[in-house]
Design an enzyme around this catalytic site. Structure first.
Site, PDB file in Angstrom:
ATOM      1  N   ASP A 140      -6.750   1.077   8.778  1.00  0.00           N
ATOM      2  CA  ASP A 140      -5.421   1.649   8.942  1.00  0.00           C
ATOM      3  C   ASP A 140      -5.544   3.145   9.201  1.00  0.00           C
ATOM      4  O   ASP A 140      -6.652   3.691   9.312  1.00  0.00           O
ATOM      5  CB  ASP A 140      -4.530   1.362   7.735  1.00  0.00           C
ATOM      6  N   TYR A 187       6.588  -8.721   8.570  1.00  0.00           N
ATOM      7  CA  TYR A 187       6.319  -7.285   8.668  1.00  0.00           C
ATOM      8  C   TYR A 187       6.629  -6.788  10.069  1.00  0.00           C
ATOM      9  O   TYR A 187       6.606  -7.547  11.047  1.00  0.00           O
ATOM     10  CB  TYR A 187       4.844  -6.981   8.381  1.00  0.00           C
ATOM     11  N   ARG A 236      -3.556  -5.177   8.470  1.00  0.00           N
ATOM     12  CA  ARG A 236      -4.477  -4.207   9.090  1.00  0.00           C
ATOM     13  C   ARG A 236      -5.700  -4.906   9.678  1.00  0.00           C
ATOM     14  O   ARG A 236      -6.249  -4.465  10.693  1.00  0.00           O
ATOM     15  CB  ARG A 236      -4.872  -3.125   8.095  1.00  0.00           C
ATOM     16  N   ASP A 281       0.835  -1.199   0.000  1.00  0.00           N
ATOM     17  CA  ASP A 281       0.000   0.000   0.000  1.00  0.00           C
ATOM     18  C   ASP A 281       0.874   1.256   0.000  1.00  0.00           C
ATOM     19  O   ASP A 281       2.025   1.220   0.475  1.00  0.00           O
ATOM     20  CB  ASP A 281      -0.920   0.017   1.220  1.00  0.00           C
TER      21      ASP A 281
END
Length: 308
Positions: free
Chosen positions: A84, A70, A180, A42
């Site tokens: 998010d 991550y 998310r 993103d």
């Protein structure tokens, strides 16, 4: 006798650019249209973006790693419509009563195989349209759920700022996992609305952001091709099958080779398995294990080896 041109690029994507933006910049820098990426990020996420250039684009489908890692931050105290920090707040509550023990208990519940509802703002298709298109139009739909696997999930101590609490996290998970949504569900587990505050991809399969070049440095380089990696070095999830020149000639001519003729000492091949065939330590072709008249054979699928 190798991939003719190109290779794999590991780019450290900055915040603010889409994955497509990065692809376009790399295309212009290298003056080629044949650039693709193995897994999007993103715009508000940073970190590892795996790109394939020229002939290496033909291995893109094999570079979409089954496991990704991550780091980021989860924010307790508010939930957003996008799950998010870019979204509109849709629920809020004080996080002052939240404890580290409660968060750690919830983390355990969200480790292993879990069911995850896909975020409303995502690219999945619902009745022929992207979910985010329906969400932006104000339509409410029942989002599908999917089973994902969270291999490791760690959340640091809570840091309180007024009614809000923040915590850093790290997660290693299967492809298709929405981080998310994981943050959203962590909040639901502790009865405090939550969203993902930031995200950085650290690794995808055997590729790690520590080996990546910043986009700025790549674009400024006078010799950008020096950052190319041999695709084989990033295909650690597949069996590597070295072959002789004679067997390679047969395979590149489309012939099936019985697995027993390979004289493999340490590779137990399975039916329908995809394997990487190598010659002189370079990727020569991709093959699939098939059965022919009761015998396991290698069936060539994509040939990279070139004579001359």
């Amino acid at each position: 006798m190798q991939l003719s041109d190109g290779g794999v690029l590991l780019i450290d994507k900055p915040i603010g650019l889409t994955s497509h933006d990065v692809v376009q910049k790399v295309r212009r820098k290298l003056r080629t249209k044949r650039v693709g990426h193995a897994g999007t990020l993103d715009p508000d996420a940073s970190g590892l973006l795996v790109l394939c250039v020229d002939d290496a684009t033909r291995v893109l489908e094999y570079l979409v790693a089954s496991t990704k890692s991550y780091t980021g931050e989860v924010v307790f105290g508010s939930a957003t419509d996008t799950d998010d920090a870019t979204g509109t707040v849709i629920a809020s509550a004080s996080a002052n009563g939240l404890t580290d023990d409660a968060v750690q208990a919830a983390v355990k519940d969200l480790t292993g195989a879990i069911e995850q509802v896909v975020p409303a703002y995502s690219a999945v298709h619902i009745d022929g349209k992207r979910a985010y298109e329906l969400a932006r139009a104000g339509e409410t739909v029942d989002m599908p759920s999917r089973t994902v696997h969270i291999d490791a999930f760690e959340v640091g101590p809570l840091q309180f700022e007024g009614e809000v609490a923040r915590a850093s996290f790290s997660v290693t998970c299967s492809k298709g996992t929405y981080i998310r949504a994981l943050c959203r569900d962590l909040g639901a587990k502790v009865y405090v609305p939550a969203h993902m505050g930031s995200l950085r991809r650290e690794a995808a399969g055997s590729a790690n952001v520590r080996s990546a070049v910043s986009l700025e440095h790549f674009l400024d380089s006078a010799c950008p091709e020096t950052f190319f990696l041999e695709p084989l070095s990033l295909l650690s999830e597949y069996h590597k099958i070295p072959v002789s020149r004679a067997l390679l000639e047969r395979l590149t001519n489309g012939q099936r080779i019985p697995v027993r003729d390979l004289h493999l000492a340490d590779a137990s091949l399975r039916l329908d398995e995809t394997v990487m065939v190598t010659y002189e330590s370079r990727l020569a072709l991709v093959a699939q294990v098939e059965k022919l008249r009761g015998t396991l054979v290698l069936q060539p699928k994509k040939v990279f080896w070139k004579r001359g």
